[in-house]
Structure formats: C-alpha cells, structure tokens
Design an enzyme around this catalytic site. Structure first.
Site, PDB file in Angstrom:
ATOM      1  N   ASP A 180       0.861  -1.185   0.000  1.00  0.00           N
ATOM      2  CA  ASP A 180       0.000   0.000   0.000  1.00  0.00           C
ATOM      3  C   ASP A 180       0.894   1.231   0.000  1.00  0.00           C
ATOM      4  O   ASP A 180       2.092   1.153  -0.213  1.00  0.00           O
ATOM      5  CB  ASP A 180      -0.945  -0.025   1.202  1.00  0.00           C
ATOM      6  CG  ASP A 180      -0.201  -0.147   2.525  1.00  0.00           C
ATOM      7  OD1 ASP A 180       0.562   0.775   2.851  1.00  0.00           O
ATOM      8  OD2 ASP A 180      -0.380  -1.164   3.230  1.00  0.00           O
ATOM      9  N   HIS A 187       1.261  -9.201  -2.921  1.00  0.00           N
ATOM     10  CA  HIS A 187       0.234  -8.183  -2.720  1.00  0.00           C
ATOM     11  C   HIS A 187       0.834  -6.790  -2.890  1.00  0.00           C
ATOM     12  O   HIS A 187       1.718  -6.379  -2.143  1.00  0.00           O
ATOM     13  CB  HIS A 187      -0.358  -8.336  -1.322  1.00  0.00           C
ATOM     14  CG  HIS A 187      -1.387  -7.312  -0.970  1.00  0.00           C
ATOM     15  ND1 HIS A 187      -2.695  -7.403  -1.398  1.00  0.00           N
ATOM     16  CD2 HIS A 187      -1.315  -6.176  -0.236  1.00  0.00           C
ATOM     17  CE1 HIS A 187      -3.379  -6.376  -0.935  1.00  0.00           C
ATOM     18  NE2 HIS A 187      -2.552  -5.614  -0.230  1.00  0.00           N
ATOM     19  N   ASP A 239       0.262 -17.937  -3.534  1.00  0.00           N
ATOM     20  CA  ASP A 239       0.862 -16.873  -4.346  1.00  0.00           C
ATOM     21  C   ASP A 239      -0.232 -16.154  -5.127  1.00  0.00           C
ATOM     22  O   ASP A 239      -0.383 -16.332  -6.332  1.00  0.00           O
ATOM     23  CB  ASP A 239       1.913 -17.465  -5.288  1.00  0.00           C
ATOM     24  CG  ASP A 239       2.632 -16.375  -6.092  1.00  0.00           C
ATOM     25  OD1 ASP A 239       2.697 -15.236  -5.606  1.00  0.00           O
ATOM     26  OD2 ASP A 239       3.130 -16.686  -7.196  1.00  0.00           O
ATOM     27  N   GLU A 264       2.253 -10.634   1.021  1.00  0.00           N
ATOM     28  CA  GLU A 264       2.599  -9.229   0.827  1.00  0.00           C
ATOM     29  C   GLU A 264       4.114  -9.083   0.728  1.00  0.00           C
ATOM     30  O   GLU A 264       4.881  -9.930   1.170  1.00  0.00           O
ATOM     31  CB  GLU A 264       2.071  -8.367   1.974  1.00  0.00           C
ATOM     32  CG  GLU A 264       2.135  -6.873   1.667  1.00  0.00           C
ATOM     33  CD  GLU A 264       1.231  -6.036   2.553  1.00  0.00           C
ATOM     34  OE1 GLU A 264       0.971  -4.881   2.209  1.00  0.00           O
ATOM     35  OE2 GLU A 264       0.795  -6.548   3.604  1.00  0.00           O
TER      36      GLU A 264
END
Length: 845
Positions: A340, A656, A704, A713
């Site tokens: 993020d 991620h 995965d 992540e």
C-alpha cells in the site's frame, strides 16, 4: 504492511474468495439470477452514473470511462440475491473487454461494510471468455449484491456481459497447491564447498536410493536418504538427502529419489552475486516522492508518488488526524512500506537499520565485500549506494520528528484504497497519526547509527542525525509509555506495540556505540534485557528489537564493559537456531507450532544471528547453518516454491501490491526480481487464504495470489534481511571457511586532544615464513580521518584506512614485528580500537 486490523470494510473476516474451478456438476439448484441472459432488457441490473449500459447482440454492454482511480469507481450490479449459510454455489458468466482488461467480480453485502462473500479478478479478453467459480456462503443473506467493479483504468474501454448464472448445490472445491516433484531442493544454487541438502516427500519408511545428475543427465553422485519421519510443520513423511561431498561447480543439476526428479539447480560460487544486488534494488522502486526512472529499472518507471500533483494530495503538507494536532508536516520521501502507500516509522526503522547494518558489516567482518553499484540516481557520488538508499528512508524518519523530539508513528491514507492503484494516482487525503514512544525510539536508534556511518561522507547530515537521536532519546525518556492504538488500522496497519523496553535497549546501544558516553552505557548495562535471553524462537522483527542492539554491541567496535559476554550471547543465540535447523527435516531455523505473519523474514533474521556468530567466531557450523537456511527460502520447502521473485524455476511473483499488480492488470509488472514474499502464515487472515487454506499445516499456509495480503505481501522490512543474508552468502565465495592470517596487530592510541589523536600500530608475523610486502586495512567507527603518518604509505576511503609497506620495511620475518604510526583528525563521538585488521586480505589476531 497490512495487519489483521485490515479485516474491516470490504475485506471483512467472513469474506471468502476462490480461484476459478470447474463447476460441471453444479446445476442442481434453481437459478438465482433474474435476467442473466439479457434477451430483451438489462433490467433489473443497475450501474453507476458514469457508466452507459445498452443491449448489444443479446448482451449487456457498457462504455467504461477512463481516468478513474479505484475499481469501485465504475460498477455494474444486481441486488436482491438470496444466499444460504453453508450452501456451495456455482457462479458463471461470460464477459469480454475491448481492449483487454482485468475486471473484479464480487458477491457481497449491499451496504457498508460491503462484506465480500465471493471475489475474483477475471482477465477479460476482446473475444470474450466463460468463467466458472464455486464458493460457499459463510452466512445467510436475503439480499446479496452481484457487482462487477470496472474502474481504475486511465483510458476508456468497453465491457460486455452475458449468461450470468448462480445456482446452489455445487460440490465444494478443495484447493490443492501444485507442489511439483516430491524432491525439494534449493532451486537457485548451492556453494561448491558448502552444505548441500534436500528433502524427499515419500511414504517409504526405510532409506531409498538417490542420484545426483549433471545437466547432461550423467549420474555424478549417489547414496541413500535418511528417513526423518513426519514433519510437524508440513504433515509430510520425509527423508533427507545430504550430497555435500560433491563439490564440482556446474549448472542444471537435478536430484532423483523415490521415482521423482527435482527441479534444476546450480552449484556455483557466484550464484548469489546478483541476488545481493537485486534484493537491495527493491528499495528504489519503493521510493515515495520521486519519479522512478525507467532507464534505471526497465518496466518499473512511474511518475513521482505523493508530491501533490492531482489527483494525488501529496505528503509535503500533511495534517494530523482530526483531534490529534493542529499543525502539518512535510513528510515526503521515504519508502512505501509494503503493498500500500503507507509509511511507518517502526517498520522503516528496522528496515533502514538493517541496510545500514549490511554496510557496517563491510567494515567489521573478515569475509565481507563491498556491495557495489545499485544503479540508482545517486550512483557515482562519493557515498556507497547502499547508504544513499538508506538515506532516502532516514530523511523521511527525521521529518516525522516533532520539535519536542517525539516522532509520529505513521502517515498514510485516510481510508483503504483498492488494487491496483499507482502511487501518483492515489486520491486519498493523507494523515499523520499520533506520536508514539516506539516510533521515537526507532528514530533515536537509526539516527544514532546513521550519525557514525555518514560521518565520513557528510558531516552535516551525520550531525543532524546525532542531534535528532539525542532529542528523541530525551523525549522518549520523558514520555516512556505513549503507545500506538491497536484500533488505528483504517487506511493502514496499526503497528501497535505496548512494550518498548526493547526499543529503549536498542536505542541506548546505538547511542552508546556512536558516542561512547556514560549515560548511554549505563542505560545499556541497567536494562533488564542486557543479560536476558533475547533470542526468541520466532526471531526478531519490528516489534522485537532488543536483538538489534545486542547484535551491534557484539559486532561494531565499542568499549562496553563485559563486551565479551555480549559476543558470547550471540553465539548462544546462534546455537539455539542451529539446533532448531538441525532437528528440522526441511533444515529450517524456525519451527514454532504456528507460523507467523511474515514468517520468511523471521527465518532470515534467525539466519542473521548465525551469520553474526560466524563473523565473530569463524566457526564453520554457523556458516553452514546460514547456507542451509537459505535453502528453505529458495525452494526446499513443503510447497516446492522459491519465495523470491525471479529466482528459482517456480517462484512467488504475485505478491500483494497496488502497483506491481500484473495479476490484476497485465499492463502493470510483477514485483522486481529479488522481492521476498511474506510466506506461510497460520492465521490466514485474508479472504483468499481463508477460502483456500482452512486447516492448513504451517508450511502450507501460503498462496501466491495478489489478494492474499496475510501470506503474500511484500514489505521493506522483509526484503531487508533477504538483502543482508544474500550479501553475506555472496561474500563467502565457494563456501570454504576463511582461515585467519599468521599475524598479530597491536593498535595503541598514545594521545588524544580536542581535534585529534595519535596512534601506533605494530604488526607481528606469527607464521613460519616471511611476509614479503604487506598492506594493513582497518576502519574507523565514524568520521575520523588520517592527518599524517610515518613508516608506511597511507590511503583512506570513507572510514577505511590502508597502510602499505615502504621499501625499508617490506619484509617481516617470522617472529619479527614492524611498527608504524599516524596522527588522526578527530570526529564527534567514540573512537574505539577497531575489531578487524586485514593483513594482505586476511584477518589478524
């Protein structure tokens, strides 16, 4: 990094997610979708106002606008769909996209928190495809919502939909990972003179034969396996193979046992040289506040993120959360923490520390080599590239400090954003979160470390860091119990930690090493952690940092009373992890009953302790422990997968991330080579993991998939130990233990004054043959510099000084000594006797 608190809003705990499966026998129940064939109308389907829907050849088609940010910015949906708890449904539809796109198909709660009961990311082609899925409803609901989220594209495109069907009575599908051949190896490489181990999954209870074959298929070694019984971390009955006696370098080797042949691997002394660089290059593309140059990272170029260019609100003038403060700060720069756009001091702290530690090892470890160019914008300046990269984060950490010395815990978006989302397109408001004692001590520790390491290159930056470290230490002492809230997890991870005794110990250690001052020495010696066993089974991480202080006290020169016991404690910790590794059928130096979030980074951090023990002692068992431990990361595991992108025949590559989101948008890349996946996580907090991994044995709690943020992540603090360990391994050559030289060095400081010091150095030849020509190399702790010297020829690079013989003292006979000396220019802080002297490249006593 996302944390369990992310189980809010669209990603609630009840959500389920399944990959496409065959649903051929799933037509038992009644059809749940009204008008899924669009013969004469699109009713009762609805769409957001920016989408124009029409009938076209018996299909629902729509023009999807460009310049949208999130998937939910453009939606086509259907309400009022009943679901029954425990019922397994077959969900089918036909869809196309012109040009091709990745869409998002959901079945969810129709109101906040929009809990998802099913989610998929179908790749939509121009010609169209039929998609089939099954999922089991976790709860009964009379009015679930079908939604196709189609936003997030920079350019407009056309979407068509047909033959939408939802029927109960389907057979539940069981996720079965493809683990490939039952012989599990390090898929990258073994060092020629290092350990070579593999694991065979087999029903056999007696030893079976194995063969090692070269690239041409010729058998070059053979033997028998060692039965190990059932491995608790995988539930598998396994045997071990030890082929360490084979030392010939080559490519494309395979192992065969019990009728199975492994994936290929190399035996090579230089196989880790590129990983050493790639694991570090990860950080450049994680940078915030700067455009990423595609010429430096082909395929990864992008505009600068969070610099205030619309729709981005930027990090140059960020206010606090409402009610937290009445000011704004420029907190631009730094590294994006994970997948993020958040930036966190406690995660940035350990990451910056570990990169700086990797560099500092090159000053103090006999086998360490220079790290080389990372091809970053700063390459070519006078500063080592690894320090330039660490500085990018350290500058951000300094910006997070208030005038009173306390540091804000984190800065991130006010609300969660969807995937994919490039940093420069993030439209969310950014917010500073409250200060915390943990964040403040992270800053104190890394700033103290930076002060000594940057001193030879940028005295002003070093001084700025030392002042910030002192101010942070004083502020933390005055505010010892300001903790981050565990409930502050909207828009970013909480990173809460209500025990900061470890951060106090770490910060005191770094400040003492850098300054040598009595107050910090006493803080170290008086800490209850100083003499306790800090080597927890699960390894160190952002929330467990006493180990960082212990490692630096042991490996960085300092005058701490009782330092010999500190160094011995590192060996004790390494012995603990080595015993775990030796007992584990997969050679894993980590074996709790349940695997943690980010288990791969904990495995690597336990290996860091073994590597430090090798640097201290030179004992082969610790070197071999590191070399065997990396096997697990690179393929010798239950899933038969390398957890590092681009390394190994089968490797993790859908980590991620909002911008390495190839699985969701083929126009975007997968993460760069050298990116570590978080790894198996027994808690399986995310919907993908919950749907596919229920009841998993620890090693199998991984998938995965880009939406599995709990197992897959990427983060800055997970790549940091990968970088550290890959550099350590790359530095070991063929895996042989480096023998010390036949020499003894005496280093005596004869005088000090406010601006300098005078030192005499004696080299004694303790061997049986003459030394004919010599150079002696050592490093200062910080910014000390040579003024002038005598009886040797001197050069200095950074903190490292090299003295070479003159014609009259070229030869040192056995048992004889030569002496030379120099005057040095002082620098702020401690000036201890170096731990390491290299005579003609070999360590002296």
């Amino acid at each position: 990094m996302t944390r369990p608190s992310r189980l809010t809003a669209v990603l609630a705990a009840a959500a389920l997610f399944l990959l496409p499966v065959t649903a051929a026998n799933a037509d038992e129940g009644p059809e749940q979708i009204p008008n899924g064939t669009f013969e004469t109308s699109t009713a009762p389907w609805w769409n957001t106002g920016n989408v124009t829907v029409e009938l076209e050849d018996g299909r629902l088609c729509a023009d999807i606008p460009g310049s949208t940010t999130n998937p939910w910015d453009a939606i086509i949906g259907l309400d009022g769909i009943p679901l029954v708890a425990g019922e397994t449904y077959a969900y089918r539809f036909f869809a196309s996209a012109t040009p091709s796109r990745v869409g998002r198909a959901l079945i969810q709660l129709p109101v906040d928190p929009w809990t998802q009961f099913f989610a998929a990311n179908p790749e939509l082609s121009v010609s169209g495809n039929s998609y089939e899925f099954t999922f089991t409803a976790p709860t009964s609901l009379p009015n679930a919502q079908i939604a196709f989220q189609l936003g997030g594209s920079a350019t407009p495109w056309r979407f068509c939909l047909d033959d939408v069907s939802l029927r109960g009575g389907a057979e539940p599908e069981v996720y079965e990972p493809d683990t490939g051949p039952r012989v599990r190896v390090n898929q990258v490489a073994y060092l020629p003179n290092g350990p070579k181990n593999a694991t065979v999954v087999t029903d056999a209870t007696e030893a079976v034969a194995w063969q090692l074959k070269n690239e041409g298929g010729t058998v070059v070694a053979n033997g028998s396996t060692t039965p190990r019984g059932v491995d608790s971390s995988s539930g598998q009955n396994v045997h071990s193979i030890d082929f360490g006696s084979y030392t010939t370098a080559g490519e494309g080797y395979t192992l065969t046992a019990d009728g199975e042949t492994s994936r290929p691997f190399d035996i090579s002394a230089n196989a880790y040289a590129q990983l050493k660089l790639d694991a570090l290059k990860f950080y450049y593309t994680q940078r915030s506040g700067i455009a990423i140059d595609d010429a430096l990272r082909p395929g990864y170029g992008r505009p600068a993120g969070h610099v205030g260019v619309a729709p981005n609100q930027g990090d140059t003038n960020v206010p606090c959360q409402p009610g937290v403060c009445d000011y704004s700060l420029d907190v631009s720069g730094g590294w994006y923490d994970a997948g993020d756009h958040g930036k966190y001091v406690v995660n940035g702290g350990i990451s910056a520390w570990q990169l700086m530690s990797e560099f500092e090892r090159t000053k103090n470890a006999a086998t360490a080599k220079t790290i080389g160019s990372l091809e970053i914008p700063e390459s070519g300046d006078a500063v080592p590239d690894i320090l330039d990269e660490a500085r990018w984060e350290q500058e951000f950490l300094l910006k997070m400090q208030r005038p009173d010395g306390m540091a804000h815990h984190k800065i991130h978006d006010a609300a969660w954003t969807g995937l994919p989302l490039m940093p420069h397109l993030d439209p969310q408001a950014r917010e500073l979160h409250p200060v915390s004692t943990a964040a403040t001590l992270n800053l104190a520790a890394t700033a103290a470390q930076a002060a000594r390491l940057f001193a030879p290159y940028d005295a002003a930056f070093a001084a700025r860091n030392l002042a910030a470290a002192r101010k942070a230490w004083a502020a933390a002492k005055a505010n010892p119990a300001i903790y981050a809230s565990p409930n502050d997890g909207v828009g970013g991870g909480a990173y809460n930690d209500d025990n900061v005794t470890d951060e106090f110990y770490w910060a005191a250690a770094e400040l003492y090493i850098t300054t040598g001052e009595a107050a910090f020495r006493d803080a170290v010696l008086n800490s209850p952690l100083h003499t306790s066993d800090v080597w927890r089974e699960r390894g160190f991480d952002w929330a467990s940092t006493a180990q960082l202080g212990r490692l630096d006290l042991a490996t960085v020169p300092n005058n701490l009373p009782g330092r010999a016991a500190v160094r011995a404690s590192v060996l004790e910790g390494a012995d603990k992890y080595l015993a775990t590794l030796e007992a584990h059928p997969y050679g894993l130096p980590y074996n709790p009953p349940d695997f943690d979030w980010g288990s791969n980074n904990l495995v690597l951090n336990n290996m860091v302790v073994m590597a430090a023990a090798y640097d201290i002692s030179g004992q082969k068992k610790y070197l071999d422990g590191v070399l065997e431990g990396i096997d697990y990361i690179l393929g010798r595991n239950a899933l038969n997968i390398s957890y590092v992108t681009g390394y190994g025949e089968v490797n993790s590559h859908n980590q991620h991330s909002r911008w390495y989101a190839n699985q969701l948008n083929p126009d975007l890349p997968n993460p760069p080579r050298g990116t570590l996946a978080g790894g198996p996580n027994s808690a399986i907090q995310d919907p993908v993991a919950q749907a596919n991994l229920q009841g998993c044995k620890p090693q199998f709690c991984y998938i995965d998939h880009i939406e599995s943020w709990a197992t897959n992540e990427l983060t800055i603090n997970w790549n940091a130990p990968l970088s550290w360990i890959s550099a350590f391994i790359a530095d070991q050559g063929d895996g042989s233990v480096t023998t010390p030289g036949s020499c003894d060095v005496t280093y005596q400081v004869h005088g000090t004054w406010p601006t300098g010091f005078s030192t005499q150095v004696t080299i004694k030849n303790t061997g049986a043959t003459a030394i004919d020509g010599w150079n002696l190399k050592w490093s200062f702790l910080g910014g000390q510099k040579l003024d002038h010297g005598w009886n040797a020829d001197y050069t200095q690079s950074g903190a490292t000084l090299t003295a070479k013989n003159l014609p009259h003292n070229k030869k040192i006979h056995p048992g004889s000594s030569i002496t030379f000396g120099f005057n040095g220019v002082g620098a702020p802080g401690a000036n201890p006797v170096p731990d390491l002297f290299l005579l003609n490249g070999k360590a002296c006593a």
